[in-house]
Design an enzyme around this catalytic site. Structure first.
Site, mmCIF file in Angstrom:
data_model
loop_
_atom_site.group_PDB
_atom_site.id
_atom_site.type_symbol
_atom_site.label_atom_id
_atom_site.label_comp_id
_atom_site.label_asym_id
_atom_site.label_seq_id
_atom_site.Cartn_x
_atom_site.Cartn_y
_atom_site.Cartn_z
ATOM 1 N N ASN A 14 -91.092 7.789 -28.136
ATOM 2 C CA ASN A 14 -90.352 6.531 -28.020
ATOM 3 C C ASN A 14 -90.752 5.789 -26.743
ATOM 4 O O ASN A 14 -90.920 4.560 -26.750
ATOM 5 C CB ASN A 14 -88.849 6.800 -28.015
ATOM 6 C CG ASN A 14 -88.032 5.537 -27.834
ATOM 7 O OD1 ASN A 14 -88.053 4.645 -28.676
ATOM 8 N ND2 ASN A 14 -87.301 5.448 -26.743
ATOM 9 N N ARG A 28 -93.645 1.483 -23.807
ATOM 10 C CA ARG A 28 -94.326 1.261 -22.523
ATOM 11 C C ARG A 28 -95.851 1.246 -22.630
ATOM 12 O O ARG A 28 -96.514 0.656 -21.771
ATOM 13 C CB ARG A 28 -93.883 2.319 -21.508
ATOM 14 C CG ARG A 28 -92.370 2.367 -21.293
ATOM 15 C CD ARG A 28 -91.785 1.035 -20.869
ATOM 16 N NE ARG A 28 -90.336 1.116 -20.664
ATOM 17 C CZ ARG A 28 -89.577 0.106 -20.264
ATOM 18 N NH1 ARG A 28 -90.124 -1.079 -20.032
ATOM 19 N NH2 ARG A 28 -88.264 0.254 -20.114
ATOM 20 N N TRP A 43 -88.149 2.986 -16.127
ATOM 21 C CA TRP A 43 -88.329 4.321 -16.703
ATOM 22 C C TRP A 43 -86.979 4.956 -17.015
ATOM 23 O O TRP A 43 -86.791 5.570 -18.069
ATOM 24 C CB TRP A 43 -89.085 5.164 -15.692
ATOM 25 C CG TRP A 43 -89.903 6.284 -16.239
ATOM 26 C CD1 TRP A 43 -89.522 7.232 -17.159
ATOM 27 C CD2 TRP A 43 -91.262 6.593 -15.890
ATOM 28 N NE1 TRP A 43 -90.535 8.118 -17.392
ATOM 29 C CE2 TRP A 43 -91.623 7.741 -16.625
ATOM 30 C CE3 TRP A 43 -92.179 6.028 -15.017
ATOM 31 C CZ2 TRP A 43 -92.884 8.333 -16.514
ATOM 32 C CZ3 TRP A 43 -93.420 6.610 -14.906
ATOM 33 C CH2 TRP A 43 -93.771 7.740 -15.645
ATOM 34 N N HIS A 65 -84.845 4.940 -20.281
ATOM 35 C CA HIS A 65 -85.088 5.875 -21.391
ATOM 36 C C HIS A 65 -84.159 7.067 -21.169
ATOM 37 O O HIS A 65 -84.491 8.030 -20.487
ATOM 38 C CB HIS A 65 -86.563 6.287 -21.415
ATOM 39 C CG HIS A 65 -87.470 5.138 -21.702
ATOM 40 N ND1 HIS A 65 -87.911 4.847 -22.976
ATOM 41 C CD2 HIS A 65 -87.987 4.181 -20.892
ATOM 42 C CE1 HIS A 65 -88.669 3.765 -22.934
ATOM 43 N NE2 HIS A 65 -88.738 3.345 -21.676
#
Length: 228
Positions: free
Chosen positions: A178, A183, A76, A79
């Site tokens: 995005n 994901r 995560w 990003h």
């Protein structure tokens, strides 16, 4: 609202600034006009998305509270357009909370980014037993180190990637889209897919026009369009 994810994780929307109309107003400010009719406002959002004019969507901002296994959090945090604050294991003692999967996956030879569930029950149970045993042993060593007086910042090095962590994530809608592209897709790891799908549900509820336009013109994944 709280979404329960995996065996002990969750996702909460704790704050939000702006909505579909925030993107509309941001797009129209350049020539001094604001909100018009709902139909024209929705059409503008669709036009912006179709033609790649994405900066107006940066004026919609979400803050999420997330509880996830460390290996999910590390994916995560890649990003980078967004703000993160994570619980520190240097200052706090880890609770006995670990992700224990209910299935086992194996890699697909033709596609190294994909993994499929194992059907062999004997292999599955053996793998899950090994995972759980390793986790239990790691936590036992962690507790023993703490009892010996070893600093938390050192004791934590024995903890597995399945340990749960918590963090706040503040992200604008452009960057959130995005995230969903990467994901909410079958090439992403299954565990982070579960968080992405629930984020998509929140996005759809709070910004229905933007979400609809995103799916129609900008979404590159497959899970939000009936992918496997």
């Amino acid at each position: 609202m709280e979404y329960k994810i995996l065996d002990k994780g969750f996702l909460r929307l704790v704050d939000m600034m702006g909505d579909d109309y925030a993107a509309v107003k941001a797009a129209r400010v350049s020539y001094g006009k604001g909100i018009k009719t709902p139909e024209k406002d929705k059409n503008l959002i669709f036009y912006l998305m179709e033609h790649g004019h994405e900066t107006p969507f940066e004026h919609i901002v979400f803050t999420f509270h997330v509880k996830a296994p460390i290996f999910v959090a590390r994916q995560w945090f890649r990003h980078r357009i967004g703000s993160f604050n994570e619980a520190s294991l240097r200052y706090t003692e880890l609770k006995d909370e670990f992700y224990i999967p209910d299935h086992v996956r194996k890699n697909v030879v033709e596609d190294k980014q994909k993994a499929i569930k194992v059907d062999d029950e004997q292999l599955k149970q053996k793998a899950l037993d090994l995972i759980e045993s390793s986790i239990e042993n790691s936590y036992k060593v962690y507790k023993e180190l703490l009892e010996m007086g070893v600093a938390r910042e050192m004791a934590r090095i024995v903890l597995p990637m399945s340990s749960y962590t918590q963090f706040y994530w503040t992200v604008n809608a452009r960057s959130l889209m995005n995230f969903l592209n990467l994901r909410a897709d079958s090439h992403a790891q299954w565990e982070i897919q579960q968080y992405a799908l629930n984020i998509a549900n929140i996005f759809k509820e709070k910004c229905p026009w933007t979400f609809e336009a995103f799916l129609k013109f900008a979404y590159k994944g497959d899970l939000l369009k009936g992918g496997e």
